[in-house]
Motif scaffolding. Sequence first.
Motif, PDB file in Angstrom:
ATOM      1  N   LYS A 297       0.845  -1.190   0.000  1.00 34.01           N
ATOM      2  CA  LYS A 297       0.000   0.000   0.000  1.00 34.01           C
ATOM      3  C   LYS A 297       0.887   1.249   0.000  1.00 34.01           C
ATOM      4  CE  LYS A 297      -3.814  -2.079   2.650  1.00 34.01           C
ATOM      5  NZ  LYS A 297      -4.621  -1.957   3.891  1.00 34.01           N
ATOM      6  N   PRO A 298       1.030   1.950  -1.127  1.00 35.12           N
ATOM      7  CA  PRO A 298       1.904   3.133  -1.163  1.00 35.12           C
ATOM      8  C   PRO A 298       1.500   4.210  -0.176  1.00 35.12           C
ATOM      9  CG  PRO A 298       1.340   2.428  -3.381  1.00 35.12           C
ATOM     10  CD  PRO A 298       0.478   1.642  -2.448  1.00 35.12           C
ATOM     11  N   GLU A 299       0.222   4.269   0.193  1.00 34.73           N
ATOM     12  CA  GLU A 299      -0.203   5.280   1.150  1.00 34.73           C
ATOM     13  C   GLU A 299       0.324   5.007   2.554  1.00 34.73           C
ATOM     14  OE1 GLU A 299      -3.705   2.340   0.667  1.00 34.73           O
ATOM     15  OE2 GLU A 299      -2.142   3.245  -0.572  1.00 34.73           O
ATOM     16  N   LYS A 300       0.991   3.857   2.746  1.00 37.83           N
ATOM     17  CA  LYS A 300       1.554   3.497   4.045  1.00 37.83           C
ATOM     18  C   LYS A 300       3.053   3.787   4.157  1.00 37.83           C
ATOM     19  CE  LYS A 300      -2.167   1.505   5.886  1.00 37.83           C
ATOM     20  NZ  LYS A 300      -2.787   1.908   7.168  1.00 37.83           N
ATOM     21  N   GLY A 301       3.715   4.122   3.047  1.00 40.86           N
ATOM     22  CA  GLY A 301       5.154   4.361   3.139  1.00 40.86           C
ATOM     23  C   GLY A 301       5.791   4.525   1.775  1.00 40.86           C
ATOM     24  N   GLN A 302       7.112   4.446   1.741  1.00 42.17           N
ATOM     25  CA  GLN A 302       7.860   4.608   0.488  1.00 42.17           C
ATOM     26  C   GLN A 302       7.962   3.250  -0.202  1.00 42.17           C
ATOM     27  OE1 GLN A 302      12.313   5.280  -0.146  1.00 42.17           O
ATOM     28  NE2 GLN A 302      11.581   7.400  -0.093  1.00 42.17           N
ATOM     29  N   TYR A 303       6.884   2.892  -0.902  1.00 40.86           N
ATOM     30  CA  TYR A 303       6.782   1.550  -1.453  1.00 40.86           C
ATOM     31  C   TYR A 303       6.548   1.513  -2.952  1.00 40.86           C
ATOM     32  CZ  TYR A 303       6.293   0.319   3.491  1.00 40.86           C
ATOM     33  OH  TYR A 303       6.501   0.172   4.833  1.00 40.86           O
ATOM     34  N   LEU A 304       6.644   2.639  -3.636  1.00 44.63           N
ATOM     35  CA  LEU A 304       6.514   2.615  -5.095  1.00 44.63           C
ATOM     36  C   LEU A 304       7.810   2.124  -5.723  1.00 44.63           C
ATOM     37  CD1 LEU A 304       4.616   5.961  -5.842  1.00 44.63           C
ATOM     38  CD2 LEU A 304       3.708   3.632  -5.960  1.00 44.63           C
ATOM     39  N   HIS A 305       7.658   1.386  -6.807  1.00 48.01           N
ATOM     40  CA  HIS A 305       8.817   0.869  -7.545  1.00 48.01           C
ATOM     41  C   HIS A 305       9.736   2.023  -7.947  1.00 48.01           C
ATOM     42  CE1 HIS A 305      11.166  -1.146 -10.651  1.00 48.01           C
ATOM     43  NE2 HIS A 305      10.731  -2.297 -10.158  1.00 48.01           N
ATOM     44  N   PRO A 306      11.065   1.821  -7.907  1.00 48.78           N
ATOM     45  CA  PRO A 306      11.985   2.930  -8.159  1.00 48.78           C
ATOM     46  C   PRO A 306      12.092   3.396  -9.613  1.00 48.78           C
ATOM     47  CG  PRO A 306      13.207   0.893  -7.822  1.00 48.78           C
ATOM     48  CD  PRO A 306      11.776   0.597  -7.484  1.00 48.78           C
ATOM     49  N   TYR A 315      10.369   6.092 -19.125  1.00 50.77           N
ATOM     50  CA  TYR A 315       9.932   4.751 -18.742  1.00 50.77           C
ATOM     51  C   TYR A 315       9.678   4.716 -17.239  1.00 50.77           C
ATOM     52  CZ  TYR A 315      10.104  -0.300 -17.907  1.00 50.77           C
ATOM     53  OH  TYR A 315       9.816  -1.577 -17.515  1.00 50.77           O
ATOM     54  N   ARG A 316       8.460   4.403 -16.874  1.00 49.32           N
ATOM     55  CA  ARG A 316       8.084   4.378 -15.468  1.00 49.32           C
ATOM     56  C   ARG A 316       7.365   3.076 -15.128  1.00 49.32           C
ATOM     57  NH1 ARG A 316       5.554  10.554 -15.272  1.00 49.32           N
ATOM     58  NH2 ARG A 316       7.416  11.560 -16.135  1.00 49.32           N
ATOM     59  N   VAL A 317       7.580   2.636 -13.930  1.00 47.86           N
ATOM     60  CA  VAL A 317       6.847   1.474 -13.410  1.00 47.86           C
ATOM     61  C   VAL A 317       5.988   1.991 -12.260  1.00 47.86           C
ATOM     62  CG1 VAL A 317       7.013  -0.805 -12.343  1.00 47.86           C
ATOM     63  CG2 VAL A 317       8.660  -0.129 -14.098  1.00 47.86           C
ATOM     64  N   ASP A 318       4.757   2.284 -12.572  1.00 50.68           N
ATOM     65  CA  ASP A 318       3.876   2.933 -11.607  1.00 50.68           C
ATOM     66  C   ASP A 318       3.041   1.901 -10.864  1.00 50.68           C
ATOM     67  OD1 ASP A 318       4.745   5.533 -12.071  1.00 50.68           O
ATOM     68  OD2 ASP A 318       3.416   5.780 -13.784  1.00 50.68           O
ATOM     69  N   ARG A 319       3.677   1.320  -9.861  1.00 51.97           N
ATOM     70  CA  ARG A 319       3.008   0.331  -9.020  1.00 51.97           C
ATOM     71  C   ARG A 319       3.787   0.194  -7.712  1.00 51.97           C
ATOM     72  NH1 ARG A 319       6.315  -3.980  -8.769  1.00 51.97           N
ATOM     73  NH2 ARG A 319       7.550  -4.620 -10.572  1.00 51.97           N
ATOM     74  N   PRO A 320       3.146  -0.306  -6.669  1.00 53.06           N
ATOM     75  CA  PRO A 320       3.900  -0.633  -5.459  1.00 53.06           C
ATOM     76  C   PRO A 320       4.749  -1.874  -5.690  1.00 53.06           C
ATOM     77  CG  PRO A 320       1.606  -1.298  -5.213  1.00 53.06           C
ATOM     78  CD  PRO A 320       1.699  -0.549  -6.514  1.00 53.06           C
ATOM     79  N   ILE A 321       5.721  -2.067  -4.838  1.00 54.08           N
ATOM     80  CA  ILE A 321       6.537  -3.274  -4.936  1.00 54.08           C
ATOM     81  C   ILE A 321       5.673  -4.503  -4.675  1.00 54.08           C
ATOM     82  CG2 ILE A 321       8.703  -2.141  -4.343  1.00 54.08           C
ATOM     83  CD1 ILE A 321       8.336  -3.252  -1.462  1.00 54.08           C
ATOM     84  N   THR A 322       6.108  -5.618  -5.212  1.00 48.42           N
ATOM     85  CA  THR A 322       5.385  -6.877  -5.026  1.00 48.42           C
ATOM     86  C   THR A 322       5.912  -7.611  -3.793  1.00 48.42           C
ATOM     87  OG1 THR A 322       6.952  -8.181  -6.327  1.00 48.42           O
ATOM     88  CG2 THR A 322       5.158  -7.081  -7.537  1.00 48.42           C
ATOM     89  N   HIS A 323       5.220  -8.663  -3.438  1.00 49.48           N
ATOM     90  CA  HIS A 323       5.660  -9.482  -2.314  1.00 49.48           C
ATOM     91  C   HIS A 323       7.077 -10.022  -2.558  1.00 49.48           C
ATOM     92  CE1 HIS A 323       1.468  -9.215  -1.342  1.00 49.48           C
ATOM     93  NE2 HIS A 323       1.522 -10.085  -0.353  1.00 49.48           N
ATOM     94  N   ARG A 324       7.344 -10.424  -3.784  1.00 51.94           N
ATOM     95  CA  ARG A 324       8.672 -10.960  -4.059  1.00 51.94           C
ATOM     96  C   ARG A 324       9.737  -9.885  -3.881  1.00 51.94           C
ATOM     97  NH1 ARG A 324      11.582 -13.412  -9.531  1.00 51.94           N
ATOM     98  NH2 ARG A 324      13.300 -14.377  -8.389  1.00 51.94           N
ATOM     99  N   GLU A 325       9.451  -8.691  -4.351  1.00 53.94           N
ATOM    100  CA  GLU A 325      10.423  -7.605  -4.215  1.00 53.94           C
ATOM    101  C   GLU A 325      10.633  -7.233  -2.751  1.00 53.94           C
ATOM    102  OE1 GLU A 325       9.546  -5.516  -8.561  1.00 53.94           O
ATOM    103  OE2 GLU A 325       8.252  -5.077  -6.841  1.00 53.94           O
ATOM    104  N   ALA A 326       9.560  -7.242  -1.970  1.00 52.06           N
ATOM    105  CA  ALA A 326       9.700  -6.972  -0.538  1.00 52.06           C
ATOM    106  C   ALA A 326      10.554  -8.041   0.138  1.00 52.06           C
ATOM    107  CB  ALA A 326       8.326  -6.911   0.119  1.00 52.06           C
ATOM    108  N   ALA A 327      10.347  -9.304  -0.245  1.00 53.11           N
ATOM    109  CA  ALA A 327      11.149 -10.389   0.326  1.00 53.11           C
ATOM    110  C   ALA A 327      12.622 -10.241  -0.047  1.00 53.11           C
ATOM    111  CB  ALA A 327      10.608 -11.740  -0.141  1.00 53.11           C
ATOM    112  N   LEU A 328      12.901  -9.768  -1.260  1.00 56.96           N
ATOM    113  CA  LEU A 328      14.285  -9.546  -1.667  1.00 56.96           C
ATOM    114  C   LEU A 328      14.911  -8.404  -0.881  1.00 56.96           C
ATOM    115  CD1 LEU A 328      13.894  -9.942  -5.542  1.00 56.96           C
ATOM    116  CD2 LEU A 328      15.147 -11.480  -4.003  1.00 56.96           C
ATOM    117  N   LEU A 329      14.161  -7.346  -0.624  1.00 60.95           N
ATOM    118  CA  LEU A 329      14.676  -6.239   0.183  1.00 60.95           C
ATOM    119  C   LEU A 329      14.900  -6.676   1.628  1.00 60.95           C
ATOM    120  CD1 LEU A 329      12.440  -3.405  -1.278  1.00 60.95           C
ATOM    121  CD2 LEU A 329      14.922  -3.641  -1.585  1.00 60.95           C
TER     122      LEU A 329
END
Length: 373
Positions: A297-306, A315-329
């Motif tokens: 949920k981007p409204e909860k923090g800095q979670y938009l794709h870089p 070129y933009r990726v306008d979405r929050p990070i996915t579960h997989r990306e969060a697990a990698l971080l």
Amino acid sequence: MAKRISMIDLFAGCGGMTAGFVAAKGYKPVMAVEWDLHAAATYAANFGESHMRWGDIADVKDRDIPEEVDVIIGGPPCQGFSNLGAKDVNDPRNKLWKEYIRFVRHARPKVFVIENVDRFMKSAEFALLQDEVREGGLLEGYTLSHGHLLAADFGAPQRRKRTIVIGSRIGKIPMPTPTHGQGNPMGLQSWRTVRHAFGNKGLLDKPETTVLPSSKIEVFGQSVPGVFKSEDLHIGRMPTELSLQRYAVIPPGGGRFNLPDNLLPKCWRNKPTGTTDVMGRMRWDEPSLTIRTEFYKPEKGQYLHPQWEEGPDGYRVDRPITHREAALLQTFPDSFLWCGTKIQIAKQIGNAVPPVLAEAIAKHIKPFISAAQ
């Protein structure tokens, strides 16, 4: 061959801390305890079901606690330490801390490691923990070291600060020193970044699905969703057109203050200061901010794709990070397996200790334990 170092993981969650200790080599989990079914199932999928005790920690009998283990690890909730010892031990807020102490007193580990939120060191609970290692206290014979550790300083691509307490009855063990630092630090490796975490894993494009695969397993006699591989977690959401318009105008490092008035919700329009990281976009070449349980949920923090380039054709990726990306971080390896619904797995990811931080702690305390065996 060196003797294996036995360990118990309390409040184990999905096993982030155990993952780090196992990666440090030489550690053998002999018991883990977790009350949440889906987190316990994830732990079991990765480290085995036989030594995982799913349920209330208070239901584990003294006779079932392994004796003379080498290490106990875990992060009991911050609240509830205030009435230990001679005070009201029946206070229900006390239970989880009381249980952690019970395990330490019964198993007599050479070392115990507590992980908690950064503000823990300023709490009354922490002051009382320090009291318990003094003469006559419940943890008499142990010495404590404590401090704030930043996950980025130990190889995680995330600025996650946590309190770490190391208790030892084999001599005081100092806190580990950083292996990484910001910029080009003398004698240290540079911080790892979001780019390092995502690498070339094909995580730029819009995920192909918003749902996990349909599969179930039976664990602890219960049916739970799973087991899911890392790539199964690359799942998206279905943002509204208004959300997409908001995402599109936020540059790397930006947040809600980049939104024009016509895209500001009333609650933010009426709050000109504070909550600076919400609706934020990550930066490729910096660590992320703390990954919490609602990272989707981007409204909860800095979670938009870089990924965001200037200009109408950028070129933009306008979405929050996915579960997989969060697990990698969070530094979970691609081989890690998961159980639960989307929301349950998100909670597991956000609540976990980053495995590389746990690994650094495990490597640091290992020589002290080995010398005492």
